[in-house]
Design a protein around this motif. Structure first.
Motif, mmCIF file in Angstrom:
data_model
loop_
_atom_site.group_PDB
_atom_site.id
_atom_site.type_symbol
_atom_site.label_atom_id
_atom_site.label_comp_id
_atom_site.label_asym_id
_atom_site.label_seq_id
_atom_site.Cartn_x
_atom_site.Cartn_y
_atom_site.Cartn_z
ATOM 1 N N ARG A 17 2.328 1.779 -3.514
ATOM 2 C CA ARG A 17 1.352 2.268 -4.489
ATOM 3 C C ARG A 17 1.074 3.758 -4.276
ATOM 4 N NH1 ARG A 17 -3.708 -1.284 -3.807
ATOM 5 N NH2 ARG A 17 -2.818 -1.525 -1.742
ATOM 6 N N LYS A 18 0.934 4.140 -2.991
ATOM 7 C CA LYS A 18 0.672 5.558 -2.721
ATOM 8 C C LYS A 18 1.851 6.420 -3.139
ATOM 9 C CE LYS A 18 -2.710 4.907 0.979
ATOM 10 N NZ LYS A 18 -3.003 5.053 2.432
ATOM 11 N N GLY A 44 1.667 7.167 -6.659
ATOM 12 C CA GLY A 44 0.471 7.872 -7.083
ATOM 13 C C GLY A 44 -0.626 6.966 -7.598
ATOM 14 N N ILE A 45 -0.540 5.670 -7.313
ATOM 15 C CA ILE A 45 -1.561 4.708 -7.753
ATOM 16 C C ILE A 45 -2.733 4.737 -6.774
ATOM 17 C CG2 ILE A 45 -2.035 2.266 -8.181
ATOM 18 C CD1 ILE A 45 0.945 1.926 -8.835
ATOM 19 N N GLU A 46 -3.956 4.821 -7.302
ATOM 20 C CA GLU A 46 -5.145 4.871 -6.457
ATOM 21 C C GLU A 46 -5.342 3.530 -5.732
ATOM 22 O OE1 GLU A 46 -10.007 5.530 -6.766
ATOM 23 O OE2 GLU A 46 -8.777 5.298 -8.575
ATOM 24 N N VAL A 47 -5.529 3.594 -4.434
ATOM 25 C CA VAL A 47 -5.856 2.392 -3.654
ATOM 26 C C VAL A 47 -7.377 2.341 -3.553
ATOM 27 C CG1 VAL A 47 -5.607 1.202 -1.450
ATOM 28 C CG2 VAL A 47 -3.690 2.531 -2.378
ATOM 29 N N ARG A 48 -7.988 1.504 -4.377
ATOM 30 C CA ARG A 48 -9.445 1.485 -4.474
ATOM 31 C C ARG A 48 -10.038 0.462 -3.495
ATOM 32 N NH1 ARG A 48 -12.644 1.383 -10.245
ATOM 33 N NH2 ARG A 48 -14.558 2.393 -9.503
ATOM 34 N N THR A 68 0.836 -1.204 0.000
ATOM 35 C CA THR A 68 0.000 0.000 0.000
ATOM 36 C C THR A 68 0.871 1.254 0.000
ATOM 37 O OG1 THR A 68 -1.714 -1.189 1.202
ATOM 38 C CG2 THR A 68 -1.828 1.216 1.242
#
Length: 621
Positions: A554-555, A558-562, A551
């Motif tokens: 990803r943050k 800049g990847i959205e954690v959906r 997590t």
């Protein structure tokens, strides 16, 4: 904080106990620190690993996360024999792993200062036993030091290095959870300037090769060194006697001294009570007998306050004085001490009324505001998916190991049948496979496999045994703070060379080896079924990064954690509750929901939902 650890000489800073020990090592001019991480010791090396790049070119030292404690200890031995200062850190049970080297190195003796920090864990907050490592000092005939507070911890580390070189002895530095994880004000000293420097090897086989003819002589030398340092401890600056009134005194060991001082003040606020004589001890072994005799001279009774075992109490019982403590029942034999526990013990011995009704506070008031909260695997933990798959694949006998995944014992997973020590899942599976009916599926973490899992797996191949080993590879040492290991290819101070788990397993002779993404539950179940049906040792590597690191990464990119949510076609079959578990899933008023703040979007719950009612947030409404 690191900036405080690296503060200037003369500053007063607020440090964690483990940070204070790290600062003490820096002020000692260490040349190397090696460890295998283990709570409550981990922050010592973590701090030194962060600090080394900041100090590079001014105070140079190496940092190594070793594959296990024995390797860490022997790395320190090598440095010491080269005349360099070595700090080796581990938790209390880690010294069991390093004990083989410890006992022999006691005979060889230190050249450069050698200090092994061993962190005991009273109450077993994160450990499988409550052993007291002062016994290692007595058994291996080595000195043991124990600080009474955070600032003293820093100072005592420096003293330990000096004593190690002065007496030619490896030093055991004992700390424990409350001291390691407490904070206090520390007076910073000078950081010496030092560069990396190679030295010529000086061959000394008569001391460094412990073959029997040499060892018989070296033991006499060791005993002579021990006698000299015992005499030193009788006048040791970190041991002292505080005068008081009455014919009953208190011997306070290590951090217990701080508890005793505060407890006496509390009792004086409630009772007409003068402070009794107090002997503060920081040298636990060899026991400073002359100092203790001076203290007990004229006393009728003495209360010994110490963590875990009645180590000092048993020594003092040989003197002509009535000794109270754990053995007399005046102090608890088990679990961690604190000010209330010590105050109630002193109150019993001196016939006083405690300053507060601590039992009522603990049993009623605190219990009412702090409901029990069982430990759970993190939201999205890949181990949860692995345990779910093991049960679905038909695993029946389930030895496991030391790590976050020990929590797989809890409902509804119930996928952990045994946990003994590091590497024992594969070792116990060896024994079980001879005698037990049922499909044996052992589990072990990636760091633990490198630590102690390889020898029992080689043993299984060698003996033609039949079981499945699941290596749960989350690409870190998760439970102790995400330290690297050989499988990550990352070193404490930079990049290293990655050691492939699958190549190691194949190299040990395992013929069935499959690697599966932990979040792909269907494929993982199929792989484990094939492994169970394989005739012989089979290994499945269930691989996905630790959910926290995944997590975070990803943050960072800049990847959205959906997050996921439960759609209206949910039939409330409760399979996501009764068969699976995730802290993000909850039941409210008979309906299943997902806490978006906890969900990491791993989709494992969606894959096991028979109604396909769990979907990415905003899809399927």
């Amino acid at each position: 904080m690191l900036k405080d650890v690296l503060g200037k000489e003369g500053e007063k800073v607020f440090l964690l106990g483990n940070e204070a020990i790290a600062r003490g090592a820096i002020e000692s001019g260490i040349d190397i620190v090696s460890c295998y991480p283990g709570t409550p010791s981990s922050e010592i090396t973590d701090t030194l690993a962060q600090a080394c790049s900041h100090l590079r070119g001014k105070m140079d030292y190496f940092v190594e996360y070793s594959t296990n404690e024995k390797v860490a200890f022997e790395t320190g031995i090598g440095a010491s024999l080269a005349g360099k200062r070595a700090l080796v850190t581990m938790k209390h049970v880690g010294l069991n792993v390093a004990a083989d080297s410890l006992f022999s190195f006691a005979y060889v003796g230190a050249r450069g200062g050698f200090v092994v920090v061993t962190a005991d864990d009273p109450t077993m907050h994160s450990s499988q036993n409550e052993q007291d490592n002062r016994w290692y000092g007595k058994s291996a005939k080595l000195p043991v030091l124990e600080p009474s507070g955070v600032n003293e911890a820093k100072e005592l580390v420096k003293v330990a290095f000096d004593l190690s070189e002065r007496f030619g002895l490896p030093m055991i530095f004992r700390t424990y959870t409350r001291l390691s994880h407490s904070s206090g004000i520390v007076d910073l000293g000078e950081i010496p300037e030092k560069r990396f420097e190679k030295v010529g090897w000086e061959r000394r086989p008569e001391t460094d090769v412990v073959l029997p003819a040499h060892a018989r002589k070296l033991k006499l030398v060791l005993l002579e060194k021990l006698e000299k340092i015992e005499n030193h401890f009788d006048k040791f600056e970190f041991n002292w006697i505080e005068d008081g009134d009455g014919d009953t005194g208190i011997i306070a060991c290590g951090l217990s001294y701080s508890y005793v001082k505060e407890a006496i003040e509390n009792l004086r606020s409630k009772n007409d009570f003068d402070s009794p004589p107090v002997l503060k001890l920081s040298s636990m072994h060899p026991v400073p007998e002359k100092l203790i005799e001076r203290f007990t001279d004229g006393l009728k009774k003495v209360l010994v306050v110490e963590e875990v075992d009645p180590f000092i109490e048993m020594h003092v019982k040989a003197l002509d004085v009535e000794v109270l403590g754990k053995l007399s029942g005046d102090m608890p034999m088990n679990y961690e001490y604190n000010v209330p526990v010590v105050e109630m013990g002193i109150a019993r011995v001196f016939g006083l009324e405690p300053s507060r009704d601590y039992e009522a506070i603990m049993n009623r008031e605190l219990a009412s505001i702090a409901p029990p909260r069982p430990p759970v695997l993190c939201p999205g933990c890949p181990h949860t998916a692995t345990f779910y798959a093991i049960k679905k694949a038909g695993g029946e006998v389930l030895p496991s190991d030391i790590g976050c995944y020990t929590l797989g014992i809890n409902k509804p997973l119930e996928a952990v049948d045994t946990t003994i020590c590091m590497g024992a899942s594969a070792g116990v599976a060896n024994g079980l496979s001879y005698f037990v009916d049922g499909k044996i599926v052992a589990t072990i973490g990636d760091s633990t496999f490198f630590h102690a899992g390889m020898p029992p797996l080689a043993n299984a191949v060698y003996n033609n045994l039949n079981y499945t080993l699941i290596i749960m590879d989350n690409s870190t040492t998760g439970m102790t703070g995400h330290q690297p290991h050989p499988g990550t290819g990352i070193r404490a101070c930079g990049e290293g060379r990655r050691v492939s788990l699958e190549d190691v397993v194949k190299g040990l002779g395992v013929e069935f080896v499959e690697v599966v993404n932990s979040y792909n539950v269907r494929k993982l179940i199929e792989s484990i079924r094939r492994a169970i049906e394989h005739d012989g040792v089979a290994v499945v590597i269930s691989r996905h990064p630790c959910a926290i690191l995944w997590t975070r990464e990803r943050k960072r990119k800049g990847i959205e954690v959906r997050a996921f949510e439960v759609a209206e076609n949910c039939t409330v079959c409760m399979k996501c509750i009764t068969d699976f578990t995730c802290p993000a899933i909850f039941v409210d008023d008979g309906k299943v929901g997902i806490d978006a703040a906890l969900c990491v979007g791993c989709a494992v719950c969606a894959s096991i939902c028979p109604e396909k009612a769990i979907k990415p947030k905003g899809v399927g409404r």
